[in-house]
Design a protein around this motif. Structure first.
Motif, short mmCIF file in Angstrom:
data_model
loop_
_atom_site.label_atom_id
_atom_site.label_comp_id
_atom_site.label_asym_id
_atom_site.label_seq_id
_atom_site.Cartn_x
_atom_site.Cartn_y
_atom_site.Cartn_z
N GLY A 194 55.06 57.37 28.08
CA GLY A 194 53.74 57.98 28.15
C GLY A 194 53.77 59.45 28.52
O GLY A 194 54.59 60.22 28.04
N ARG A 195 52.87 59.84 29.41
CA ARG A 195 52.74 61.25 29.76
C ARG A 195 53.98 61.80 30.46
O ARG A 195 54.16 63.01 30.56
CB ARG A 195 51.51 61.46 30.65
CG ARG A 195 51.55 60.70 31.96
CD ARG A 195 50.37 61.10 32.84
NE ARG A 195 50.34 60.32 34.09
CZ ARG A 195 49.55 59.26 34.28
NH1 ARG A 195 48.74 58.87 33.30
NH2 ARG A 195 49.58 58.61 35.42
N ASP A 196 54.85 60.90 30.93
CA ASP A 196 56.07 61.35 31.60
C ASP A 196 57.03 62.03 30.63
O ASP A 196 57.99 62.67 31.07
CB ASP A 196 56.79 60.18 32.28
CG ASP A 196 55.98 59.61 33.44
OD1 ASP A 196 55.14 60.36 33.99
OD2 ASP A 196 56.18 58.43 33.80
N MET A 197 56.82 61.89 29.33
CA MET A 197 57.72 62.54 28.38
C MET A 197 57.45 64.04 28.26
O MET A 197 58.28 64.78 27.75
CB MET A 197 57.64 61.89 26.99
CG MET A 197 56.34 62.12 26.25
SD MET A 197 56.46 61.59 24.51
CE MET A 197 57.07 59.92 24.68
N ILE A 198 56.31 64.50 28.75
CA ILE A 198 56.01 65.92 28.68
C ILE A 198 56.76 66.66 29.78
O ILE A 198 56.82 66.23 30.93
CB ILE A 198 54.50 66.17 28.81
CG1 ILE A 198 53.76 65.53 27.62
CG2 ILE A 198 54.19 67.66 28.86
CD1 ILE A 198 52.26 65.75 27.64
N SER A 199 57.34 67.79 29.42
CA SER A 199 58.11 68.61 30.36
C SER A 199 57.24 69.09 31.52
O SER A 199 56.03 69.25 31.38
CB SER A 199 58.70 69.81 29.63
OG SER A 199 59.19 70.78 30.53
N ASP A 200 57.88 69.32 32.67
CA ASP A 200 57.14 69.86 33.80
C ASP A 200 57.13 71.39 33.82
O ASP A 200 56.69 72.01 34.79
CB ASP A 200 57.72 69.33 35.12
CG ASP A 200 59.19 69.66 35.31
OD1 ASP A 200 59.77 70.35 34.44
OD2 ASP A 200 59.78 69.22 36.33
N LEU A 201 57.60 72.02 32.74
CA LEU A 201 57.50 73.47 32.63
C LEU A 201 56.03 73.89 32.63
O LEU A 201 55.17 73.16 32.12
CB LEU A 201 58.16 73.95 31.33
CG LEU A 201 59.68 73.90 31.26
CD1 LEU A 201 60.14 74.21 29.84
CD2 LEU A 201 60.31 74.89 32.24
N ASP A 202 55.76 75.05 33.21
CA ASP A 202 54.38 75.55 33.23
C ASP A 202 53.81 75.58 31.81
O ASP A 202 54.48 76.02 30.87
CB ASP A 202 54.33 76.96 33.81
CG ASP A 202 54.57 76.98 35.30
OD1 ASP A 202 54.46 75.91 35.93
OD2 ASP A 202 54.87 78.07 35.84
N HIS A 203 52.59 75.10 31.67
CA HIS A 203 51.81 75.18 30.43
C HIS A 203 52.32 74.24 29.32
O HIS A 203 51.76 74.24 28.22
CB HIS A 203 51.78 76.62 29.88
CG HIS A 203 51.35 77.63 30.87
ND1 HIS A 203 50.11 77.60 31.48
CD2 HIS A 203 51.99 78.73 31.39
CE1 HIS A 203 49.99 78.62 32.32
NE2 HIS A 203 51.12 79.33 32.28
#
Length: 331
Positions: A123-132
């Motif tokens: 789910g949403r955990d696949m999105i990087s924690d990089l800003d923006h």
């Protein structure tokens, strides 16, 4: 006066990550930080100036490809003492993740999975924690659902598989081949519903010399400042051929080889030294791909008619599948 900061996130779809999947990546050359500047003129001009910081030849190439900074979001951070941030993004073809720009400066914006169920579990955990990262990923999801901008991530000649890879990269899992092909291009039966992208692409029959002619024209037009290069910036034809081959590294997605006499003979086209950036420009504008076994590939290109050669036109039908990262995930 409240400071106005412009952040630019250039993005591309890399053909393969470590797991062999297409992946959406962003260019952050400063230790994972995006291109940033305080706006001294208009925000749009500041964003264009940030493109130029990636190199003059790169800026000319981006202009040639029809790529421009796109506004994504407005963030008011005055309470935190950071002023106002205007976020822009810029789409680029995959070849630029390999040669013209530092390969190590590209960072995954999300971590895809092969199957839909595995991706939805993440789910949403696949999105990087990089800003923006989340904002940029969602922006391109909306654009791909509604508009024809997927073509801006592709070289001049491409296959249905390469087109589908753009959606797979942003959706976070590999899209269904049959369903995607029917949605994008329609069925062969003329009585069937026309594909959502059919108005913007055309099937082409690549013949011997076709790609050679495109490369020769590209270089003769000097679109990225070849004449300004110093001797140290030049490479010979043999090096160019090897680089072009690398730009289309072997995958099951493609079917034309840089050593294939059936389609091109790169050594016969370019004998004079040229700058290294020209090789990457060629790989971006013309699809030199690695040869694979199997049936003959069907190739497409963006229509060259002036009234449809635009990367921001509405699709006839929205793309309906839901991206995996819109699910809650396991956390």
């Amino acid at each position: 006066m409240v400071p106005l900061r412009v952040v630019l996130v250039p993005v591309a779809v890399r053909e393969q990550n470590a797991d062999g999947l297409p992946v959406l990546v962003g260019y952050a050359p400063d230790d994972g930080r995006w291109l940033t500047a305080t706006a001294r003129t208009s925000p749009e001009q500041t964003a264009r100036d940030l493109v130029a910081t990636m190199g003059d030849s790169f800026a000319r190439l981006a202009e040639r490809l029809g790529s421009r900074p796109r506004p994504v979001a407005f963030q008011d951070n005055t309470d935190a003492g950071e002023g106002v941030t205007l976020l822009y993004t810029l789409q680029l073809p995959s070849a630029l993740t390999e040669g013209l720009l530092d390969a190590e400066a590209w960072h995954e914006l999300l971590s895809p999975r092969a199957g839909a169920s595995d991706a939805q579990h993440l789910g949403r955990d696949m999105i990087s924690d990089l800003d923006h990262a989340a904002g940029v990923v969602d922006y391109w999801r909306q654009q791909l659902e509604e508009r024809n901008c997927a073509l801006g991530f592709l070289p001049r000649y491409f296959t249905v598989r390469q087109l589908r890879d753009i959606y797979s990269a942003v959706w976070g899992y590999e899209q269904d081949p049959d369903g995607f092909s029917k949605w994008a291009l329609g069925a062969r039966d003329e009585s069937a519903k026309r594909g959502a992208l059919a108005a913007y692409v055309e099937e082409v029959d690549l013949r011997p010399g076709d790609l050679d002619d495109d490369i020769a024209q590209l270089l003769s037009e000097d679109p990225i400042g070849l004449s300004a290069a110093t001797p140290d910036e030049r490479v010979d034809g043999a090096v160019l051929g090897r680089l072009l081959a690398k730009l289309g590294k072997p995958t099951t997605a493609v079917g034309v080889g840089a050593a294939s006499t059936a389609v091109l003979s790169i050594g016969a086209v370019i004998a004079a030294p040229i700058v290294l950036t020209a090789a990457v420009a060629a790989g971006s504008v013309v699809a030199y791909q690695a040869s694979t076994r199997g049936p003959r590939r069907t190739w497409y290109r963006r229509r060259v008619d002036a009234d449809v050669d635009v990367l921001d036109r509405p699709l006839e039908r929205l793309y309906q599948p839901r991206p995996a990262w819109l699910y809650a995930g396991s956390s």
